[in-house]
Scaffold this active site. Structure first.
Site, PDB file in Angstrom:
ATOM      1  N   ARG A 294      -0.784   9.158  -9.930  1.00  0.00           N
ATOM      2  CA  ARG A 294      -0.641   7.946  -9.078  1.00  0.00           C
ATOM      3  C   ARG A 294      -0.147   6.866  -9.923  1.00  0.00           C
ATOM      4  O   ARG A 294       0.628   6.112  -9.382  1.00  0.00           O
ATOM      5  CB  ARG A 294      -2.149   7.648  -8.766  1.00  0.00           C
ATOM      6  CG  ARG A 294      -2.852   8.493  -7.970  1.00  0.00           C
ATOM      7  CD  ARG A 294      -4.193   8.141  -7.536  1.00  0.00           C
ATOM      8  NE  ARG A 294      -4.333   6.945  -7.349  1.00  0.00           N
ATOM      9  CZ  ARG A 294      -4.193   6.431  -6.028  1.00  0.00           C
ATOM     10  NH1 ARG A 294      -3.975   7.394  -5.108  1.00  0.00           N
ATOM     11  NH2 ARG A 294      -4.687   5.312  -5.672  1.00  0.00           N
TER      12      ARG A 294
ATOM     13  N   ASP B 209       0.827  -1.095  -0.087  1.00  0.00           N
ATOM     14  CA  ASP B 209       0.180  -0.126   0.068  1.00  0.00           C
ATOM     15  C   ASP B 209       0.877   1.219  -0.076  1.00  0.00           C
ATOM     16  O   ASP B 209       1.812   1.048   0.610  1.00  0.00           O
ATOM     17  CB  ASP B 209      -0.945  -0.111   1.496  1.00  0.00           C
ATOM     18  CG  ASP B 209      -2.214   0.777   1.221  1.00  0.00           C
ATOM     19  OD1 ASP B 209      -2.300   1.278  -0.083  1.00  0.00           O
ATOM     20  OD2 ASP B 209      -2.619   1.184   2.099  1.00  0.00           O
TER      21      ASP B 209
ATOM     22  N   ARG C  15     -11.850   1.947  -8.815  1.00  0.00           N
ATOM     23  CA  ARG C  15     -11.164   2.905  -8.940  1.00  0.00           C
ATOM     24  C   ARG C  15     -11.501   3.503 -10.557  1.00  0.00           C
ATOM     25  O   ARG C  15     -12.093   2.818 -11.189  1.00  0.00           O
ATOM     26  CB  ARG C  15      -9.505   2.529  -8.816  1.00  0.00           C
ATOM     27  CG  ARG C  15      -9.138   2.119  -7.663  1.00  0.00           C
ATOM     28  CD  ARG C  15      -7.647   1.946  -7.494  1.00  0.00           C
ATOM     29  NE  ARG C  15      -7.688   1.835  -6.265  1.00  0.00           N
ATOM     30  CZ  ARG C  15      -6.430   1.989  -5.458  1.00  0.00           C
ATOM     31  NH1 ARG C  15      -5.378   2.311  -6.147  1.00  0.00           N
ATOM     32  NH2 ARG C  15      -6.316   1.595  -4.168  1.00  0.00           N
TER      33      ARG C  15
ATOM     34  N   HIS D 172       2.319   3.169  -9.087  1.00  0.00           N
ATOM     35  CA  HIS D 172       2.410   1.840  -9.308  1.00  0.00           C
ATOM     36  C   HIS D 172       3.744   1.343 -10.128  1.00  0.00           C
ATOM     37  O   HIS D 172       4.173   0.312  -9.654  1.00  0.00           O
ATOM     38  CB  HIS D 172       1.236   1.492 -10.226  1.00  0.00           C
ATOM     39  CG  HIS D 172      -0.158   2.121  -9.370  1.00  0.00           C
ATOM     40  ND1 HIS D 172      -0.309   1.549  -7.849  1.00  0.00           N
ATOM     41  CD2 HIS D 172      -1.275   2.789  -9.600  1.00  0.00           C
ATOM     42  CE1 HIS D 172      -1.567   2.081  -7.636  1.00  0.00           C
ATOM     43  NE2 HIS D 172      -2.098   2.581  -8.517  1.00  0.00           N
TER      44      HIS D 172
ATOM     45  N   LEU E 124      11.548 -20.275  -4.969  1.00  0.00           N
ATOM     46  CA  LEU E 124      10.266 -19.443  -4.224  1.00  0.00           C
ATOM     47  C   LEU E 124       9.048 -19.543  -4.832  1.00  0.00           C
ATOM     48  O   LEU E 124       9.144 -19.494  -6.190  1.00  0.00           O
ATOM     49  CB  LEU E 124      11.148 -18.031  -4.355  1.00  0.00           C
ATOM     50  CG  LEU E 124       9.953 -16.743  -3.726  1.00  0.00           C
ATOM     51  CD1 LEU E 124       9.941 -16.927  -2.325  1.00  0.00           C
ATOM     52  CD2 LEU E 124      10.497 -15.282  -3.977  1.00  0.00           C
TER      53      LEU E 124
HETATM   54  C1  FPP Z   1      -2.092   0.411  -3.385  1.00  0.00           C
HETATM   55  O1  FPP Z   1      -1.437   1.641  -3.350  1.00  0.00           O
HETATM   56  C2  FPP Z   1      -1.416  -0.626  -4.367  1.00  0.00           C
HETATM   57  C3  FPP Z   1      -2.502  -1.144  -5.444  1.00  0.00           C
HETATM   58  C4  FPP Z   1      -3.837  -1.011  -5.447  1.00  0.00           C
HETATM   59  C5  FPP Z   1      -1.936  -2.094  -6.325  1.00  0.00           C
HETATM   60  C6  FPP Z   1      -0.551  -2.600  -6.002  1.00  0.00           C
HETATM   61  C7  FPP Z   1       0.302  -2.491  -7.149  1.00  0.00           C
HETATM   62  C8  FPP Z   1       1.529  -2.737  -7.312  1.00  0.00           C
HETATM   63  C9  FPP Z   1       2.550  -2.627  -6.291  1.00  0.00           C
HETATM   64  C10 FPP Z   1       2.230  -2.200  -8.627  1.00  0.00           C
HETATM   65  C11 FPP Z   1       2.243  -3.227  -9.315  1.00  0.00           C
HETATM   66  C12 FPP Z   1       2.350  -4.754  -8.979  1.00  0.00           C
HETATM   67  C13 FPP Z   1       2.595  -5.439  -9.858  1.00  0.00           C
HETATM   68  C14 FPP Z   1       2.706  -6.894  -9.479  1.00  0.00           C
HETATM   69  C15 FPP Z   1       2.938  -5.233 -11.359  1.00  0.00           C
HETATM   70  P1  FPP Z   1      -2.623   2.589  -3.473  1.00  0.00           P
HETATM   71  O2  FPP Z   1      -2.806   3.073  -4.948  1.00  0.00           O
HETATM   72  O3  FPP Z   1      -3.877   2.182  -2.765  1.00  0.00           O
HETATM   73  O4  FPP Z   1      -1.896   3.532  -2.553  1.00  0.00           O
HETATM   74  P2  FPP Z   1      -2.669   4.761  -1.830  1.00  0.00           P
HETATM   75  O5  FPP Z   1      -3.191   4.230  -0.673  1.00  0.00           O
HETATM   76  O6  FPP Z   1      -1.402   5.775  -1.430  1.00  0.00           O
HETATM   77  O7  FPP Z   1      -3.695   5.454  -2.674  1.00  0.00           O
END
Ligand code: FPP
Length: 240
Positions: free
Chosen positions: A26, A13, A64, A30, A124
């Site tokens: 944003r 997160d 989203r 990612h 793994l």
């Molecule tokens: C939460 O951050 C993250 C996600 C909803 C997606 C997780 C994705 C990744 C780590 C990147 C890509 C992953 C792979 C496997 C390629 P958020 O957007 O909710 O952050 P916030 O809470 O700050 O809004």
């Protein structure tokens, strides 16, 4: 002594806040988060981790904006395609948990490719949770269990776990980004997981943070509802 073959689950997160804090869109968060995941996967075996399950896209993330969902789907496909050769070289078996029927066909192809090509790897196990909801997974297993019962079968905890799919208990659950909740992630598997929360945003999470989280886990006493084990003493036979 370092533990081995741990199952670690991570709620990655904080990508959005990390990006917005830098004046970036944003999706830049990612992208940076995907790079962090690469580093963490590489570091995991040396931390005694045998299985790593990461929350890449929850079933609630469909809420989203369409543009962000589209970017995430594309990023996931690119990640799987780009990481497959590296995973083969490093002994990492990739698999996906969650629904597949709502994913774009190109992402489904990347999933099939990654799972097929990395199947023989055994250093793994990397499980990406995509369109995943723990409540839906439990509900689905419940429906299958009801079918078993109707056919005269008996449902045990072990049988239910088998119906849940490739599930094994989580030893440590790490959540970055400062929030302290499970957000519908591995609710059954986390029954006795040790929870580690960190304020660090996922793109800033480093292998040293993973090592710290595992060390924190190693200092905890896991009793699974039992009582503390007495420390061995010179006259411990008196206790028998
Ligand atoms: C939460 O951050 C993250 C996600 C909803 C997606 C997780 C994705 C990744 C780590 C990147 C890509 C992953 C792979 C496997 C390629 P958020 O957007 O909710 O952050 P916030 O809470 O700050 O809004």
């Amino acid at each position: 002594m370092m533990q081995s073959n741990l199952h670690v689950a991570i709620i990655m997160d904080g990508n959005g806040r990390w990006a917005l804090g830098r004046g970036l869109p944003r999706v830049a968060g990612h992208n940076a988060g995907a790079e962090t995941l690469r580093q963490i996967v590489e570091a995991a075996p040396d931390c005694g981790i045998g299985a790593l399950t990461v929350y890449a896209f929850s079933s609630d993330n469909w809420k989203r904006p369409e543009a962000e969902v589209g970017c995430l789907m594309e990023l996931l496909g690119c990640y799987l395609a780009a990481e497959t050769p590296r995973c083969i070289a490093n002994g990492v078996r990739m698999s996906i948990i969650g629904r597949r029927d709502r994913l774009p066909p190109s992402l489904r192809s990347s999933i099939d490719y990654a799972e097929r090509e990395t199947r023989p790897c055994n250093l793994l196990e990397l499980r990406l949770a995509i369109d995943y909801s723990a409540r839906d997974a439990i509900l689905h297993a419940g429906v299958l269990a009801a079918g078993d019962c109707a056919a005269g079968g008996t449902i045990t905890r072990e049988r239910f776990e088998a119906l849940l799919g490739e599930s094994r208990p989580v030893d440590v659950l790490i959540r970055t980004g400062g929030e302290q909740r499970l957000s519908d992630f591995l609710l059954w598997e986390c029954a006795y997981a040790e929870l580690v929360f960190t304020k660090r945003m996922w793109p800033d999470f480093r292998p040293s943070d993973l090592q710290r989280a595992i060390a924190q886990y190693g200092r905890r006493e896991r009793r699974f509802g039992g009582i503390p084990q007495p420390a061995p003493t010179a006259n411990h036979h008196w206790l028998r």
